[in-house]
Enzyme design. Structure first.
Site, PDB file in Angstrom:
ATOM      1  N   LYS A 148       5.319   0.404   4.881  1.00  0.00           N
ATOM      2  CA  LYS A 148       5.694   0.816   6.248  1.00  0.00           C
ATOM      3  C   LYS A 148       7.170   0.549   6.554  1.00  0.00           C
ATOM      4  O   LYS A 148       7.816   1.333   7.232  1.00  0.00           O
ATOM      5  CB  LYS A 148       4.796   0.133   7.283  1.00  0.00           C
TER       6      LYS A 148
ATOM      7  N   ASP B  69       0.666   3.023  15.213  1.00  0.00           N
ATOM      8  CA  ASP B  69      -0.165   1.814  15.338  1.00  0.00           C
ATOM      9  C   ASP B  69      -0.045   1.258  16.758  1.00  0.00           C
ATOM     10  O   ASP B  69      -1.017   0.740  17.325  1.00  0.00           O
ATOM     11  CB  ASP B  69       0.278   0.729  14.342  1.00  0.00           C
TER      12      ASP B  69
END
Ligand code: NAP
Length: 264
Positions: free
Chosen positions: A68, A104
Site C-alpha cells: 500500500k 479503507d
C-alpha cells in the site's frame, strides 16, 4: 475488456475477486469488465505496476499487503486521503498515469452503524490500517486515542494525524473501538495481546474488528455478548471494495451481492 485486479503478495487468499465479480455481475458489467488477482514478487513490483499502467489493459487495481505504501509512491496523482494516510489501496490507470486513492478510510466510516462525529474512539494499532482509520475519524471530528504494542509508533502516528497516544486505555470510556492490529489473524487471544478484557464492553458501544476469518472473532463475540454493536472485517472489505469499484466504473455496486459473495 477493461481489467481490474487485487495486487499483493500473497493474494491467493483474497476474497476480492469473487466479491468484485459478484458486484460486476449484478451491475450487468461482467461481460465487459473482469476482476482477477495478481501475485507480484517484491522485486517486480515497480516494473509490473508501471507496465499495468502503460499497457492499457487494466483500468485499475486494489492494493493489499505489503504494497500500500509502495503503490502511493508510484502515483502521479493522489487523493487527499491517500496522501494524508501515506498509503493507497486503490490505483486507477488513466492514459498511462497512475492515480492513487485510499478507500479503507471511507470504507470504515460506511461500515459503522452511525457516523461518530463528536464521539470518542480508541484505535488499536499503528500500521497502515490504523492510519486510514485515524485519518477518517479525525476528519469527521472524532476525538481519537491510539494504543499500539510498540508505543513509539502510536505516538508518532497520533502526532501526525491529530490524535493522542494512550498507554493504558479504559475501554468502557470509548464510544467506538476499532481493532486494526493483526491480532486474531493467526488465532491469537485478543485479550492477551490487546489492552482489553472480555468484560470491558458496554451496550452503547460500537466495536470494529478489521481482521476477518471464519465466523465472528473472539473480540467481536465478547463485544456482542456485552450488548455492543459489532462490525466485522468483511463488512469493511465490502465497503472499501464498493468505493473502489465506483471509482473505476462510475456505477453504484450492490452491497448485498458483495456481502453474499464474501460470506459464501
Ligand atoms: P501493519 O501495517 O503490518 O500493522 C500491523 C499492526 O498490528 C501494528 O500496529 C502491530 O503492532 C500490530 N500487531 C501485530 N501483531 C501484534 C500482536 N501480537 N500484539 C499486538 N499488536 C500486534 O498491517 P495493516 O496493513 O495495518 O493491517 C492490519 C490488519 O488489518 C491486517 O490483519 C489486515 O488484513 C487488516 N485489514 C483489513 C481491512 C478490511 O477491509 N477488513 C483493510 C485493511 C486492513 P507493532 O507496531 O507493535 O508491530
Amino acid at each position: 475488456m477493461p481489467g481490474l485486479a487485487v495486487i499483493g503478495h500473497p493474494v491467493a487468499h483474497s476474497r476480492s475477486p469473487e466479491m468484485q465479480m459478484a458486484a460486476l455481475t449484478e451491475l450487468g458489467l461482467a461481460g465487459e469488465w473482469i476482476y482477477g488477482a495478481l501475485d507480484i514478487a517484491p522485486e517486480d513490483f515497480e516494473a509490473e505496476v508501471a507496465a499495468l499502467a502503460l499497457e492499457g489493459e487494466y483500468a485499475g487495481v486494489n492494493v493489499t499487503v505489503p504494497y500500500k505504501e509502495a503503490a502511493l509512491a508510484m502515483a502521479d496523482e493522489a487523493s487527499e486521503a491517500a496522501r494524508a494516510i501515506g498509503a493507497a489501496n486503490t490505483l486507477s490507470f488513466r492514459d498511462g498515469r497512475i492515480v492513487a486513492d485510499n478507500t479503507d478510510a471511507g470504507g470504515l466510516l460506511r461500515s459503522l452503524p452511525h457516523l461518530p462525529e463528536g464521539e470518542r474512539a480508541l484505535v488499536l494499532g499503528a500500521g497502515g490500517a490504523a492510519r486510514a482509520a485515524i485519518w477518517a475519524l479525525v476528519d469527521i471530528g472524532v476525538e481519537v486515542e491510539v494504543w499500539n504494542r510498540t508505543p513509539e509508533r502510536a505516538e508518532a502516528v497520533a502526532r501526525q494525524l491529530g490524535a493522542r497516544a494512550v498507554a493504558e486505555p479504559v475501554a468502557a470510556e470509548y464510544d467506538l473501538i476499532v481493532n486494526t492490529t493483526a491480532v486474531g489473524l493467526a488465532g491469537e487471544d485478543p485479550f492477551e495481546h490487546l489492552p482489553l478484557a472480555a468484560d470491558s464492553f458496554r451496550p452503547e458501544q460500537v466495536v470494529v474488528d478489521m481482521v476477518y476469518g471464519e465466523g465472528p472473532s473472539a473480540l467481536l463475540a465478547a463485544a456482542a455478548a456485552a450488548g455492543a454493536s459489532t462490525v466485522d472485517g468483511l463488512e469493511m472489505l465490502v465497503q472499501q471494495g464498493a468505493l473502489s469499484l465506483r471509482i473505476w466504473t462510475g456505477a453504484e455496486p450492490s452491497l448485498e451481492a458483495m456481502r453474499a459473495a464474501v460470506h459464501r
